[in-house]
Motif scaffolding. Structure first.
Motif, PDB file in Angstrom:
ATOM      1  N   ASP A  66      -0.010  12.865   0.930  1.00 46.13           N
ATOM      2  CA  ASP A  66       0.884  13.171  -0.172  1.00 46.13           C
ATOM      3  C   ASP A  66       1.802  11.967  -0.324  1.00 46.13           C
ATOM      4  OD1 ASP A  66       2.683  14.119  -2.022  1.00 46.13           O
ATOM      5  OD2 ASP A  66       3.518  15.686  -0.736  1.00 46.13           O
ATOM      6  N   GLY A  67       1.484  11.082  -1.271  1.00 48.63           N
ATOM      7  CA  GLY A  67       2.243   9.851  -1.436  1.00 48.63           C
ATOM      8  C   GLY A  67       1.323   8.647  -1.380  1.00 48.63           C
ATOM      9  N   LEU A  68       1.899   7.505  -1.003  1.00 43.61           N
ATOM     10  CA  LEU A  68       1.153   6.252  -0.980  1.00 43.61           C
ATOM     11  C   LEU A  68       1.075   5.702   0.435  1.00 43.61           C
ATOM     12  CD1 LEU A  68       2.751   4.511  -4.104  1.00 43.61           C
ATOM     13  CD2 LEU A  68       0.535   5.675  -3.978  1.00 43.61           C
ATOM     14  N   PRO A  69      -0.056   5.080   0.811  1.00 44.79           N
ATOM     15  CA  PRO A  69      -0.154   4.475   2.136  1.00 44.79           C
ATOM     16  C   PRO A  69       0.768   3.268   2.265  1.00 44.79           C
ATOM     17  CG  PRO A  69      -2.102   3.967   0.825  1.00 44.79           C
ATOM     18  CD  PRO A  69      -1.300   4.947   0.033  1.00 44.79           C
ATOM     19  N   GLY A  70       1.253   3.040   3.486  1.00 47.23           N
ATOM     20  CA  GLY A  70       2.141   1.911   3.742  1.00 47.23           C
ATOM     21  C   GLY A  70       1.613   1.036   4.861  1.00 47.23           C
ATOM     22  N   SER A  71       2.469   0.186   5.384  1.00 46.87           N
ATOM     23  CA  SER A  71       2.060  -0.743   6.435  1.00 46.87           C
ATOM     24  C   SER A  71       1.699  -0.025   7.725  1.00 46.87           C
ATOM     25  CB  SER A  71       3.193  -1.739   6.706  1.00 46.87           C
ATOM     26  OG  SER A  71       4.371  -1.054   7.114  1.00 46.87           O
ATOM     27  N   TRP A  72       2.057   1.232   7.836  1.00 45.65           N
ATOM     28  CA  TRP A  72       1.744   2.022   9.025  1.00 45.65           C
ATOM     29  C   TRP A  72       0.278   2.450   9.081  1.00 45.65           C
ATOM     30  CZ3 TRP A  72       0.036   6.163   6.453  1.00 45.65           C
ATOM     31  CH2 TRP A  72       0.645   6.488   5.228  1.00 45.65           C
ATOM     32  N   LEU A  73      -0.443   2.351   7.975  1.00 40.53           N
ATOM     33  CA  LEU A  73      -1.830   2.804   7.948  1.00 40.53           C
ATOM     34  C   LEU A  73      -2.707   1.875   8.790  1.00 40.53           C
ATOM     35  CD1 LEU A  73      -3.951   4.767   6.803  1.00 40.53           C
ATOM     36  CD2 LEU A  73      -4.226   3.189   4.878  1.00 40.53           C
ATOM     37  N   LEU A  74      -3.566   2.463   9.610  1.00 41.34           N
ATOM     38  CA  LEU A  74      -4.481   1.688  10.441  1.00 41.34           C
ATOM     39  C   LEU A  74      -5.823   1.519   9.736  1.00 41.34           C
ATOM     40  CD1 LEU A  74      -3.870   3.290  13.964  1.00 41.34           C
ATOM     41  CD2 LEU A  74      -2.821   1.254  12.975  1.00 41.34           C
ATOM     42  N   PRO A  75      -6.554   0.452  10.057  1.00 46.00           N
ATOM     43  CA  PRO A  75      -7.885   0.294   9.477  1.00 46.00           C
ATOM     44  C   PRO A  75      -8.831   1.393   9.969  1.00 46.00           C
ATOM     45  CG  PRO A  75      -7.476  -1.375  11.157  1.00 46.00           C
ATOM     46  CD  PRO A  75      -6.184  -0.682  10.927  1.00 46.00           C
ATOM     47  N   GLY A  76      -9.848   1.651   9.171  1.00 40.55           N
ATOM     48  CA  GLY A  76     -10.854   2.632   9.571  1.00 40.55           C
ATOM     49  C   GLY A  76     -10.623   4.025   9.028  1.00 40.55           C
ATOM     50  N   PHE A  77      -9.564   4.210   8.227  1.00 40.82           N
ATOM     51  CA  PHE A  77      -9.286   5.528   7.650  1.00 40.82           C
ATOM     52  C   PHE A  77      -9.637   5.536   6.166  1.00 40.82           C
ATOM     53  CE2 PHE A  77      -6.923   5.991  11.493  1.00 40.82           C
ATOM     54  CZ  PHE A  77      -6.858   7.357  11.729  1.00 40.82           C
ATOM     55  N   VAL A  78     -10.300   6.601   5.745  1.00 43.92           N
ATOM     56  CA  VAL A  78     -10.502   6.870   4.327  1.00 43.92           C
ATOM     57  C   VAL A  78      -9.285   7.658   3.847  1.00 43.92           C
ATOM     58  CG1 VAL A  78     -11.941   8.038   2.618  1.00 43.92           C
ATOM     59  CG2 VAL A  78     -13.009   6.923   4.600  1.00 43.92           C
ATOM     60  N   VAL A  79      -8.611   7.167   2.823  1.00 49.94           N
ATOM     61  CA  VAL A  79      -7.423   7.850   2.307  1.00 49.94           C
ATOM     62  C   VAL A  79      -7.794   8.665   1.073  1.00 49.94           C
ATOM     63  CG1 VAL A  79      -5.077   7.577   1.413  1.00 49.94           C
ATOM     64  CG2 VAL A  79      -5.936   6.008   3.169  1.00 49.94           C
ATOM     65  N   ILE A  80      -7.474   9.947   1.106  1.00 53.85           N
ATOM     66  CA  ILE A  80      -7.711  10.815  -0.048  1.00 53.85           C
ATOM     67  C   ILE A  80      -6.390  11.479  -0.422  1.00 53.85           C
ATOM     68  CG2 ILE A  80     -10.133  11.224   0.545  1.00 53.85           C
ATOM     69  CD1 ILE A  80      -9.318  13.989   1.619  1.00 53.85           C
ATOM     70  N   PRO A  81      -6.184  11.779  -1.699  1.00 57.28           N
ATOM     71  CA  PRO A  81      -4.943  12.455  -2.096  1.00 57.28           C
ATOM     72  C   PRO A  81      -4.995  13.941  -1.772  1.00 57.28           C
ATOM     73  CG  PRO A  81      -6.339  12.140  -4.013  1.00 57.28           C
ATOM     74  CD  PRO A  81      -7.032  11.458  -2.867  1.00 57.28           C
ATOM     75  N   GLN A  82      -3.853  14.485  -1.459  1.00 60.06           N
ATOM     76  CA  GLN A  82      -3.774  15.932  -1.306  1.00 60.06           C
ATOM     77  C   GLN A  82      -3.866  16.592  -2.675  1.00 60.06           C
ATOM     78  OE1 GLN A  82      -0.522  17.371   1.117  1.00 60.06           O
ATOM     79  NE2 GLN A  82      -0.727  15.669   2.566  1.00 60.06           N
ATOM     80  N   ARG A  83      -4.458  17.783  -2.697  1.00 61.84           N
ATOM     81  CA  ARG A  83      -4.570  18.551  -3.929  1.00 61.84           C
ATOM     82  C   ARG A  83      -4.027  19.961  -3.673  1.00 61.84           C
ATOM     83  NH1 ARG A  83      -9.129  20.153  -5.582  1.00 61.84           N
ATOM     84  NH2 ARG A  83     -10.412  19.822  -3.724  1.00 61.84           N
ATOM     85  N   GLY A  84      -3.418  20.538  -4.727  1.00 63.68           N
ATOM     86  CA  GLY A  84      -2.911  21.890  -4.607  1.00 63.68           C
ATOM     87  C   GLY A  84      -1.401  21.926  -4.531  1.00 63.68           C
ATOM     88  N   THR A  85      -0.846  23.117  -4.580  1.00 64.74           N
ATOM     89  CA  THR A  85       0.601  23.295  -4.531  1.00 64.74           C
ATOM     90  C   THR A  85       1.024  23.794  -3.149  1.00 64.74           C
ATOM     91  OG1 THR A  85       0.272  25.453  -5.589  1.00 64.74           O
ATOM     92  CG2 THR A  85       0.887  23.615  -7.006  1.00 64.74           C
TER      93      THR A  85
END
Length: 208
Positions: free
Chosen positions: A57-76
């Protein structure tokens, strides 16, 4: 082999760990959230998995490690977001899914490995949380109906979720209970369990 999801919020002041304020200010709470997220990402990176996903929920930052697929959260509601994360991961790769949050920096590769292995012999894996919720849920074949409508952030969320799995006829492997970091007391207790973690170092830096 299962895939592992971390469901998380971007650690932005005022949007994360609001129950830590007070005694911490919003920037300090966000720093603790980022540290917990970094520890969680490192643990997932160290755990054998077919795929590693960050449902964010939001945007990836410098804390993100390589090897992860980032997907947005959906729903309320959280139940919708959890169900969507499972569904989206399963759509990307139709394999068993293990999901954790960003609130348990004390989680270890051994615990996550037990969850992954548990799905080889069981339909589901469940990690209860000390506050009555759950810190991990693993499903061999994700189905939104297993989550939708379960009251979240409720003293009996974990019991109600486990009941839902039982009523669906699923075999469940139980993991040890962990403490989610929600309050300042939780933060101190968890930091004491993992003194070498980024989370504990950040807490010490705040003078706690």
């Amino acid at each position: 082999m299962a895939q592992i999801i971390i469901i998380a919020k971007e650690p932005v002041a005022g949007r994360v760990k609001t129950r830590l304020t007070p005694p911490y200010n919003p920037d300090q709470a966000a720093a603790l959230a980022e540290a917990a997220l970094r520890d969680s990402l490192l643990t997932v990176s160290a755990t054998p998995a077919s795929q590693r996903i960050l449902a964010l929920d939001g945007l990836p930052g410098s804390w993100l490690l390589p090897g992860f697929v980032v997907i947005p959260q959906r729903g309320t509601g959280l139940d919708e977001r959890l169900a969507a994360a499972f569904s989206d991961a399963y759509r990307l790769r139709p394999e068993a899914v293990v999901l954790i949050g960003m609130d348990t920096p004390q989680v270890t590769p051994a615990l996550l490995g037990e969850a992954v292995e548990g799905l080889e012999r069981h339909d589901a894996v469940f990690g209860p949380a000390a506050d009555g919720g759950f810190w991990l849920l693993g499903l061999r074949e994700p189905d939104p109906s297993l989550l939708l409508g379960v009251p979240m952030s409720h003293p009996e969320t974990g019991k109600l979720q486990l009941d839902r799995l039982d009523r669906a006829g699923l075999t469940v492997h139980l993991l040890p209970e962990l403490t989610d970091v929600d309050t300042a007391a939780d933060a101190v207790a968890v930091a004491e369990q993992v003194p070498s973690s980024r989370f504990a170092a950040t807490l010490r830096g705040l003078g706690r």
